[in-house]
Write a protein that holds these residues in place. Structure first.
Motif, PDB file in Angstrom:
ATOM      1  N   SER A 183      -9.026   5.876  -4.976  1.00 51.65           N
ATOM      2  CA  SER A 183      -9.874   5.351  -3.905  1.00 51.65           C
ATOM      3  C   SER A 183     -11.293   5.093  -4.400  1.00 51.65           C
ATOM      4  N   GLY A 184     -11.730   5.841  -5.409  1.00 48.09           N
ATOM      5  CA  GLY A 184     -13.063   5.639  -5.961  1.00 48.09           C
ATOM      6  C   GLY A 184     -13.145   4.438  -6.876  1.00 48.09           C
ATOM      7  N   ASN A 185     -12.022   4.068  -7.474  1.00 47.03           N
ATOM      8  CA  ASN A 185     -11.995   2.929  -8.395  1.00 47.03           C
ATOM      9  C   ASN A 185     -10.654   2.210  -8.262  1.00 47.03           C
ATOM     10  N   PRO A 186     -10.402   1.555  -7.116  1.00 49.06           N
ATOM     11  CA  PRO A 186      -9.099   0.938  -6.876  1.00 49.06           C
ATOM     12  C   PRO A 186      -8.900  -0.325  -7.705  1.00 49.06           C
ATOM     13  N   PRO A 187      -7.638  -0.734  -7.906  1.00 46.52           N
ATOM     14  CA  PRO A 187      -7.390  -2.014  -8.576  1.00 46.52           C
ATOM     15  C   PRO A 187      -8.101  -3.142  -7.834  1.00 46.52           C
ATOM     16  N   GLU A 188      -8.564  -4.135  -8.565  1.00 43.29           N
ATOM     17  CA  GLU A 188      -9.385  -5.210  -8.002  1.00 43.29           C
ATOM     18  C   GLU A 188      -8.738  -5.843  -6.771  1.00 43.29           C
ATOM     19  N   LEU A 189      -7.432  -6.092  -6.827  1.00 52.65           N
ATOM     20  CA  LEU A 189      -6.757  -6.783  -5.717  1.00 52.65           C
ATOM     21  C   LEU A 189      -6.637  -5.927  -4.461  1.00 52.65           C
ATOM     22  N   LEU A 190      -6.855  -4.622  -4.586  1.00 57.27           N
ATOM     23  CA  LEU A 190      -6.704  -3.727  -3.437  1.00 57.27           C
ATOM     24  C   LEU A 190      -8.042  -3.178  -2.938  1.00 57.27           C
ATOM     25  N   LYS A 191      -9.138  -3.690  -3.434  1.00 60.64           N
ATOM     26  CA  LYS A 191     -10.445  -3.116  -3.108  1.00 60.64           C
ATOM     27  C   LYS A 191     -10.786  -3.171  -1.622  1.00 60.64           C
ATOM     28  N   ASP A 192     -10.310  -4.185  -0.920  1.00 53.46           N
ATOM     29  CA  ASP A 192     -10.677  -4.339   0.488  1.00 53.46           C
ATOM     30  C   ASP A 192      -9.602  -3.841   1.449  1.00 53.46           C
ATOM     31  N   ASN A 193      -8.567  -3.166   0.935  1.00 57.91           N
ATOM     32  CA  ASN A 193      -7.433  -2.786   1.788  1.00 57.91           C
ATOM     33  C   ASN A 193      -7.432  -1.331   2.236  1.00 57.91           C
ATOM     34  N   ASN A 194      -8.266  -0.491   1.640  1.00 57.23           N
ATOM     35  CA  ASN A 194      -8.337   0.930   1.992  1.00 57.23           C
ATOM     36  C   ASN A 194      -6.984   1.634   1.890  1.00 57.23           C
ATOM     37  N   ILE A 195      -6.140   1.172   0.995  1.00 61.04           N
ATOM     38  CA  ILE A 195      -4.796   1.738   0.872  1.00 61.04           C
ATOM     39  C   ILE A 195      -4.854   3.204   0.443  1.00 61.04           C
ATOM     40  N   PHE A 196      -5.696   3.517  -0.533  1.00 62.77           N
ATOM     41  CA  PHE A 196      -5.752   4.890  -1.046  1.00 62.77           C
ATOM     42  C   PHE A 196      -6.701   5.764  -0.237  1.00 62.77           C
ATOM     43  N   GLU A 197      -7.670   5.126   0.432  1.00 62.15           N
ATOM     44  CA  GLU A 197      -8.630   5.897   1.219  1.00 62.15           C
ATOM     45  C   GLU A 197      -8.056   6.365   2.547  1.00 62.15           C
ATOM     46  N   THR A 198      -7.359   5.472   3.260  1.00 62.86           N
ATOM     47  CA  THR A 198      -6.891   5.806   4.613  1.00 62.86           C
ATOM     48  C   THR A 198      -5.410   5.544   4.855  1.00 62.86           C
ATOM     49  N   VAL A 199      -4.895   4.407   4.357  1.00 64.38           N
ATOM     50  CA  VAL A 199      -3.513   4.013   4.694  1.00 64.38           C
ATOM     51  C   VAL A 199      -2.500   5.037   4.212  1.00 64.38           C
ATOM     52  N   PHE A 200      -2.490   5.327   2.920  1.00 61.98           N
ATOM     53  CA  PHE A 200      -1.527   6.288   2.383  1.00 61.98           C
ATOM     54  C   PHE A 200      -1.737   7.696   2.928  1.00 61.98           C
ATOM     55  N   PRO A 201      -2.994   8.208   2.953  1.00 60.57           N
ATOM     56  CA  PRO A 201      -3.190   9.559   3.501  1.00 60.57           C
ATOM     57  C   PRO A 201      -2.720   9.690   4.946  1.00 60.57           C
ATOM     58  N   GLU A 202      -3.007   8.706   5.786  1.00 57.74           N
ATOM     59  CA  GLU A 202      -2.622   8.796   7.192  1.00 57.74           C
ATOM     60  C   GLU A 202      -1.122   8.590   7.392  1.00 57.74           C
ATOM     61  N   LYS A 203      -0.519   7.785   6.535  1.00 54.57           N
ATOM     62  CA  LYS A 203       0.882   7.447   6.715  1.00 54.57           C
ATOM     63  C   LYS A 203       1.832   8.475   6.101  1.00 54.57           C
ATOM     64  N   PHE A 204       1.443   8.989   4.948  1.00 56.31           N
ATOM     65  CA  PHE A 204       2.395   9.776   4.174  1.00 56.31           C
ATOM     66  C   PHE A 204       1.953  11.206   3.845  1.00 56.31           C
ATOM     67  N   CYS A 205       0.733  11.589   4.165  1.00 54.33           N
ATOM     68  CA  CYS A 205       0.241  12.901   3.733  1.00 54.33           C
ATOM     69  C   CYS A 205      -0.024  13.878   4.875  1.00 54.33           C
ATOM     70  N   ARG A 206       0.162  13.458   6.098  1.00 57.48           N
ATOM     71  CA  ARG A 206      -0.228  14.300   7.238  1.00 57.48           C
ATOM     72  C   ARG A 206       0.597  15.569   7.349  1.00 57.48           C
ATOM     73  N   ASN A 207       1.911  15.439   7.238  1.00 54.02           N
ATOM     74  CA  ASN A 207       2.787  16.587   7.509  1.00 54.02           C
ATOM     75  C   ASN A 207       3.298  17.273   6.248  1.00 54.02           C
ATOM     76  N   ASP A 208       2.899  16.748   5.104  1.00 56.88           N
ATOM     77  CA  ASP A 208       3.369  17.333   3.835  1.00 56.88           C
ATOM     78  C   ASP A 208       4.885  17.428   3.770  1.00 56.88           C
ATOM     79  N   THR A 209       5.551  16.386   4.245  1.00 53.24           N
ATOM     80  CA  THR A 209       7.009  16.323   4.150  1.00 53.24           C
ATOM     81  C   THR A 209       7.407  15.079   3.377  1.00 53.24           C
ATOM     82  N   PRO A 210       8.461  15.155   2.576  1.00 48.98           N
ATOM     83  CA  PRO A 210       8.882  13.977   1.805  1.00 48.98           C
ATOM     84  C   PRO A 210       9.408  12.875   2.714  1.00 48.98           C
TER      85      PRO A 210
END
Length: 288
Positions: free
Chosen positions: A95-122
């Motif tokens: 999230s601090g240094n994302p790939p150039e094509l993903l810089k404006d998508n917040n994928i690592f900052e918010t999307v993945f954490p909110e979608k896949f990390c909330r409940n700590d389940t696979p």
């Protein structure tokens, strides 16, 4: 066990896995900011977590979870072999240094954490044609192009995961795993016998699966209905035969499951926006 590690981007690493054993124990620090994507290429994987969660992966399937989930776990390989790949993402670094094509998508900052990390389940994903086209490109590329393909396909995978509308079931049961395997058998049977018109009811009786479950499971795995999926394959096969063989249009119609040339012609025109005879002319087929 053979491992090969490749750094794709800051905080994003790819690892090819090959196991020739019946099991493997995993022990590491529990890190909630680290995500792992696991893809099964060959063999079968049963991953038992210390908290009781399980992941079942057959060829084409993949899973996603935080490193916190698998801090103390056991991987079992029923066929004494396994091939696949893992993509590890350090969300903080990425999230601090994302790939150039993903810089404006917040994928690592918010999307993945909110979608896949909330409940700590696979989270389990049954592979489909779109995901298989992504993962297959990680393999068998010319050496000089390999890293470029790995980087591009990793980005494509991240974008695919970002647009998934709803989080799939957090666990894949043994029953569900077997169900996906059955759906793939049905898919292969339909493609091998495109000349036949096999009904949902016939498949249901043959494979001992409820018709509604069959339709829903097929759409989950392949992303579309059985009818639409098989029709697409029929049209693609018909186009191939028009281009590469001297069979008559009537013969091709029968070969892809149409008992009427007129019905086939109408379906082909609706799919390709061109009549079969004109498609053949445009591809410049020359009989041998």
């Amino acid at each position: 066990m053979n491992n090969e590690f490749i750094t794709l981007y800051p905080g994003i690493e790819l690892c090819y896995l090959t196991f020739s054993s019946d099991s493997f124990s995993v022990q590491h620090k529990a890190m909630a900011h680290m995500i792992q994507i696991n893809y099964c290429k060959a063999g079968q994987l049963i991953w038992e977590m210390e908290n009781g969660n399980r992941i079942y992966l057959n060829p084409g399937d993949f899973s996603l979870h935080t490193i916190k989930v698998c801090a103390d776990s056991v991987l079992t390989f029923p066929g004494n072999m396994y091939q696949g790949l893992t993509i590890c993402i350090d969300l903080q670094e990425a999230s601090g240094n994302p790939p150039e094509l993903l810089k404006d998508n917040n994928i690592f900052e918010t999307v993945f954490p909110e979608k896949f990390c909330r409940n700590d389940t696979p989270v389990f994903f049954a592979g489909n044609e779109q995901t298989e086209s992504i993962f297959s490109a990680f393999y068998n590329q010319p050496e000089v192009l390999k890293l470029s393909y790995q980087k591009i396909k990793a980005l494509e995978l991240f974008l695919y995961l970002a647009k998934v509308e709803s989080t799939p079931p957090s666990q894949l049961t043994a029953y569900q795993s077997e169900q996906v395997a059955v759906i793939r058998q049905i898919h292969d049977q339909l493609l091998l016998h495109m000349e036949q018109r096999i009904t949902i009811e016939e498949l249901s009786r043959q494979y001992l699966i409820n018709p509604t479950t069959l339709k829903n499971a097929f759409k989950s795995v392949y992303g579309t209905s059985i009818a639409a999926h098989i029709k697409e394959h029929r049209m693609e096969q018909a186009a191939k035969m028009l281009k590469e063989t001297d069979k008559t249009i009537a013969e091709i119609a029968q070969a892809v499951g149409y008992d009427s040339q007129s019905k086939f012609t109408a379906a082909f025109k609706a799919f390709f926006q061109v009549l079969p005879k004109d498609y053949r002319k445009s591809t410049s087929y020359l009989p041998s």
